[in-house]
Design a protein around this motif. Structure first.
Motif, PDB file in Angstrom:
ATOM      1  N   GLY A   1       0.575  -1.309   0.148  1.00 38.53           N
ATOM      2  CA  GLY A   1      -0.126   0.173   0.513  1.00 38.53           C
ATOM      3  C   GLY A   1       0.971   1.118   0.458  1.00 38.53           C
ATOM      4  O   GLY A   1       0.516   2.063   0.467  1.00 38.53           O
ATOM      5  N   TYR A   2       2.400   1.242  -0.373  1.00 37.02           N
ATOM      6  CA  TYR A   2       3.187   2.130  -0.966  1.00 37.02           C
ATOM      7  C   TYR A   2       3.798   1.703  -1.672  1.00 37.02           C
ATOM      8  O   TYR A   2       3.971   0.712  -1.894  1.00 37.02           O
ATOM      9  N   TYR A   3       5.338   2.971  -1.945  1.00 37.92           N
ATOM     10  CA  TYR A   3       5.927   2.390  -3.291  1.00 37.92           C
ATOM     11  C   TYR A   3       7.462   2.384  -2.368  1.00 37.92           C
ATOM     12  O   TYR A   3       7.354   2.486  -0.722  1.00 37.92           O
ATOM     13  N   ALA A   4       8.234   1.393  -3.299  1.00 41.01           N
ATOM     14  CA  ALA A   4       8.754   0.904  -3.079  1.00 41.01           C
ATOM     15  C   ALA A   4      10.687   2.345  -2.145  1.00 41.01           C
ATOM     16  O   ALA A   4       9.941   3.173  -3.512  1.00 41.01           O
ATOM     17  N   GLN A   5      11.545   2.158  -1.498  1.00 40.19           N
ATOM     18  CA  GLN A   5      12.574   3.156  -1.550  1.00 40.19           C
ATOM     19  C   GLN A   5      13.374   3.242  -3.401  1.00 40.19           C
ATOM     20  O   GLN A   5      13.319   4.431  -3.682  1.00 40.19           O
ATOM     21  N   TYR A   6      13.357   1.867  -3.743  1.00 37.47           N
ATOM     22  CA  TYR A   6      14.607   1.757  -4.918  1.00 37.47           C
ATOM     23  C   TYR A   6      14.530   0.760  -5.409  1.00 37.47           C
ATOM     24  O   TYR A   6      13.927  -0.014  -5.037  1.00 37.47           O
ATOM     25  N   ARG A   7      15.171   1.026  -6.915  1.00 36.59           N
ATOM     26  CA  ARG A   7      15.315  -0.587  -7.469  1.00 36.59           C
ATOM     27  C   ARG A   7      17.058   0.117  -8.081  1.00 36.59           C
ATOM     28  O   ARG A   7      17.539   0.601  -7.492  1.00 36.59           O
ATOM     29  N   TYR A   8      17.300  -1.764  -7.446  1.00 37.85           N
ATOM     30  CA  TYR A   8      18.765  -1.248  -7.820  1.00 37.85           C
ATOM     31  C   TYR A   8      19.617  -2.756  -8.068  1.00 37.85           C
ATOM     32  O   TYR A   8      18.519  -3.764  -8.380  1.00 37.85           O
ATOM     33  N   GLY A   9      20.083  -2.887  -8.161  1.00 39.84           N
ATOM     34  CA  GLY A   9      20.842  -4.720  -8.711  1.00 39.84           C
ATOM     35  C   GLY A   9      22.401  -3.519  -9.539  1.00 39.84           C
ATOM     36  O   GLY A   9      23.225  -2.424  -9.449  1.00 39.84           O
ATOM     37  N   ARG A  10      22.935  -4.141 -10.892  1.00 43.53           N
ATOM     38  CA  ARG A  10      23.529  -4.093 -11.970  1.00 43.53           C
ATOM     39  C   ARG A  10      23.169  -3.852 -13.167  1.00 43.53           C
ATOM     40  O   ARG A  10      22.338  -2.772 -13.692  1.00 43.53           O
ATOM     41  N   SER A  11      22.700  -5.048 -13.612  1.00 39.25           N
ATOM     42  CA  SER A  11      22.223  -5.114 -15.452  1.00 39.25           C
ATOM     43  C   SER A  11      21.350  -5.213 -15.253  1.00 39.25           C
ATOM     44  O   SER A  11      20.169  -4.427 -15.977  1.00 39.25           O
ATOM     45  N   ASN A  12      20.598  -5.811 -13.824  1.00 34.50           N
ATOM     46  CA  ASN A  12      18.826  -5.818 -13.482  1.00 34.50           C
ATOM     47  C   ASN A  12      18.756  -5.536 -12.734  1.00 34.50           C
ATOM     48  O   ASN A  12      19.242  -5.845 -11.855  1.00 34.50           O
ATOM     49  N   LEU A  13      17.443  -4.759 -12.655  1.00 30.40           N
ATOM     50  CA  LEU A  13      17.069  -4.253 -11.224  1.00 30.40           C
ATOM     51  C   LEU A  13      15.728  -4.790  -9.960  1.00 30.40           C
ATOM     52  O   LEU A  13      15.483  -5.634 -11.183  1.00 30.40           O
ATOM     53  N   ILE A  14      16.505  -5.157  -9.495  1.00 28.30           N
ATOM     54  CA  ILE A  14      14.870  -5.554  -8.351  1.00 28.30           C
ATOM     55  C   ILE A  14      14.141  -4.549  -7.664  1.00 28.30           C
ATOM     56  O   ILE A  14      15.367  -3.174  -7.190  1.00 28.30           O
ATOM     57  N   VAL A  15      13.208  -4.268  -6.813  1.00 27.82           N
ATOM     58  CA  VAL A  15      12.727  -3.308  -6.221  1.00 27.82           C
ATOM     59  C   VAL A  15      13.634  -4.037  -4.546  1.00 27.82           C
ATOM     60  O   VAL A  15      13.782  -4.605  -4.306  1.00 27.82           O
TER      61      VAL A  15
END
Length: 625
Positions: A171-185
């Motif tokens: 019910g709210y947003y995630a802080q960021y997407r991160y990783g290297r070539s492929n990002l996860i939440v």
């Protein structure tokens, strides 16, 4: 950003001339200067556009046309450079560090380098970029200019935020997407980003209500992030910041959540009363100012937040281009009569009286005469009295998610062991989530899994606790055969440097500065057409990992077409023999010869303005499809 957020909260109307001076001190070459930050500032830290929030608020308060003209050009120039440098061609989001959360280990896993932070896509930073584009469009309208493109870009950023960061299950947003070539939440809560998403209408009305009702808050207030990161001292992590709390309170007031607003007001007034000053931050665990990494009393943005509760909540002032619109939001516990005397607004002085409680206005009077709208025009002059009678209505919402202050599990460390991906057991973990190329692949209670090593893939793994919360992911592990990776030694094309540094590959390395090797042209011979990841091994010893402003930047062209930027963040003062990798570009290469150019363009000028140096060792080319 400190000055900008302070100006937005309170000083645009309290000290507009001082605020203008402060903002213009952060302008160089007609562009906003990013504060020093991780890896050499911009573009690793990329929330310089908070400047636009403050500049627009000053114009709305003052109506200063000369200021509007100046600010518009600065914002337009800055956003043009940001688009070429920061915008992800895949998601449409803008890359770089979380707005204000600019101390690397306080909000990111320890394995993330400054290059990794640049690649990440953060909620607060993207909301600020969205609003900066909205402001550019509104300023153009005021100046009689056609700048419809800015509004379209804003709409694209907003759509991307809602596509990639909204978590319906929470019910709210995630802080960021991160990783290297492929990002996860990363599903952590980011209080400032969530609040700004409500205040700037990135979130819909339903989403806004959901954010305030479902976001975690603890006894002493709203923490900057949640859950906390284990093993990191209180500051951004495990901390409550009054200025962040103030934006959260403004968001709670906007959606009409009485419980959230009451709790948030207490989080500001309690420490101010106990400590007799406005500290910068408090330890989330106990609400005390002692024990945080750095602190200050009479802190500018903490004071601004405290003032904003009076002017923007209890008095309900919303500055518009042509006047002030009033919408007080007063919890029942704060009901009664309140008077704000001699408030200066353009050519008028206002005595403002607010009576009662609630979110709805029953009567609005100007100099004793009832008005149809709770609005006073900017053209008004002299002394006036504004009286607002609230309807004593119930608030639309009275729900908050009050939780204990908890910490996430530790971060796994993953590695390849033969044909298996293995990681250490994390105490308290009930399961582990394995990701392949950014997508969920397997949920397991084991600490190893067999992989298909015959394909190029990137794997990440998180630990999940009994509440279903994920830890940070382990550093990505790439599987690829030697045949999948090609290297191009740059010194075979460009004369090698004579500098006495070590640990390079091949015969040497190439030096790039603002005057040396401003353009490097390379030929890449590819057997099969496809999509490739291309990065560069580099060194940058111009400054420390965590501060200064010398991040090196270069534009990359593939077969004469602009392909994006490589950034080369600082890796330590005088650490010229310490090598790392730039961000990777996803490029479609044709079979045969491909022409790759690395150029120093105007939009690659960093925040130092002069020192833009790095050493380049080789290109690394990985076929992914």
């Amino acid at each position: 950003r400190d000055v900008s957020y302070s100006t937005l909260l309170a000083f645009a109307y309290h000290e507009p001339e001082v605020a203008k001076i402060s903002l213009m001190k952060k302008v160089k070459r007609g562009r906003i200067v990013q504060d020093t930050g991780s890896g050499g500032a911009w573009p690793v830290s990329s929330d310089r556009t908070t400047w636009a929030l403050a500049a627009w608020e000053i114009y709305k308060v003052t109506g200063d046309e000369a200021w509007l003209n100046t600010a518009y050009q600065v914002i337009k120039n800055s956003l043009a450079d940001d688009e070429l440098t920061l915008r992800s061609p895949h998601s449409g989001m803008y890359r770089g560090e979380s707005s204000f959360l600019d101390w690397r280990e306080q909000t990111y896993p320890k394995w993330m380098s400054n290059m990794d932070i640049f690649v990440s896509e953060n909620l607060g930073t993207n909301v600020v970029h969205y609003q900066a584009h909205i402001i550019q469009a509104e300023m153009a309208k005021q100046l009689g200019l056609n700048d419809e493109g800015a509004a379209a870009k804003a709409a694209s950023i907003k759509a991307a935020i809602n596509q990639y960061l909204w978590m319906p299950q929470k019910g709210y947003y995630a802080q960021y997407r991160y990783g290297r070539s492929n990002l996860i939440v990363s599903s952590r809560f980011d209080a400032l980003g969530e609040a700004l998403s409500i205040l700037f209408d990135v979130a819909s009305e339903d989403q806004s209500r959901s954010i305030v009702e479902n976001s975690p808050v603890i006894n002493y207030g709203t923490t900057c992030i949640y859950p906390q990161i284990p093993g990191i001292p209180p500051y951004h992590n495990n901390g409550i910041w009054p200025f962040v709390q103030s934006f959260w309170n403004l968001a709670a007031a906007k959606v009409g959540n009485e419980a959230a607003l009451l709790h948030g007001l207490a989080a500001i007034y309690r420490p101010a009363a106990l400590f007799l000053t406005n500290y910068e931050n408090m330890v989330a665990q106990n609400g005390d100012y002692m024990g945080t990494e750095i602190n200050s009393d009479r802190m500018l943005w903490s004071m601004a937040g405290n003032l904003a509760m009076v002017h923007r909540v209890f008095t309900g002032m919303h500055f518009e281009v042509d006047g002030i619109r009033f919408q007080p939001v007063v919890p029942k516990a704060y009901g009664g009569t309140r008077t704000l005397s001699n408030f200066s607004y353009r050519n008028s002085h206002l005595d403002i009286v607010v009576k009662g409680h609630g979110t709805e206005i029953e009567a609005f009077m100007l100099d004793g005469e009832p008005m149809e709208e709770p609005f006073i025009p900017a053209t008004m002059e002299g002394k006036h009295r504004v009286e607002i009678l609230l309807a004593n209505n119930n608030f639309p919402s009275n729900t908050i998610n009050l939780v204990n202050n908890t910490f996430s599990l530790g971060t796994p460390q993953a590695r390849l062991e033969g044909e298996q991906l293995a990681w250490n057991e994390i105490p308290g973990a009930k399961a582990y989530q394995l990701y392949r190329n950014g997508e969920k692949m397997l949920l397991t209670d084991d600490t190893r899994v067999k992989l298909d090593l015959g394909e190029v893939a990137e794997y990440m793994v998180t630990a999940i606790d009994e509440n279903g919360s994920e830890s940070f992911a382990a550093e990505p592990v790439l599987t690829a055969s030697k045949n999948d990776i090609q290297m191009v030694e740059i010194e075979n094309t460009v004369q090698a440097s004579a500098l006495p540094h070590t640990n390079y590959s091949g015969k040497g390395f190439v030096e790039i500065t603002s005057t040396k090797n401003r353009e490097i042209n390379l030929i890449i011979n590819i057997e099969k057409e496809g999509t490739y990841l291309i990065d560069s091994r580099y060194a940058n010893g111009t400054g420390p990992w965590n501060t200064d402003n010398n991040c090196a930047i270069r534009s990359v062209y593939l077969n004469e077409e602009y392909a994006g930027v490589w950034i080369f963040p600082q890796r330590g003062t005088d650490e010229w023999s310490d090598w790392g990798y730039s961000n990777a570009l996803h490029l479609k290469l044709k079979a045969g010869l491909n022409h790759l150019s690395v150029k120093f363009e105007d939009w690659n000028i960093n925040m130092d303005g002069e020192i833009n140096d790095a050493l380049l060792d080789y290109l690394r080319i990985k076929k992914i499809s």
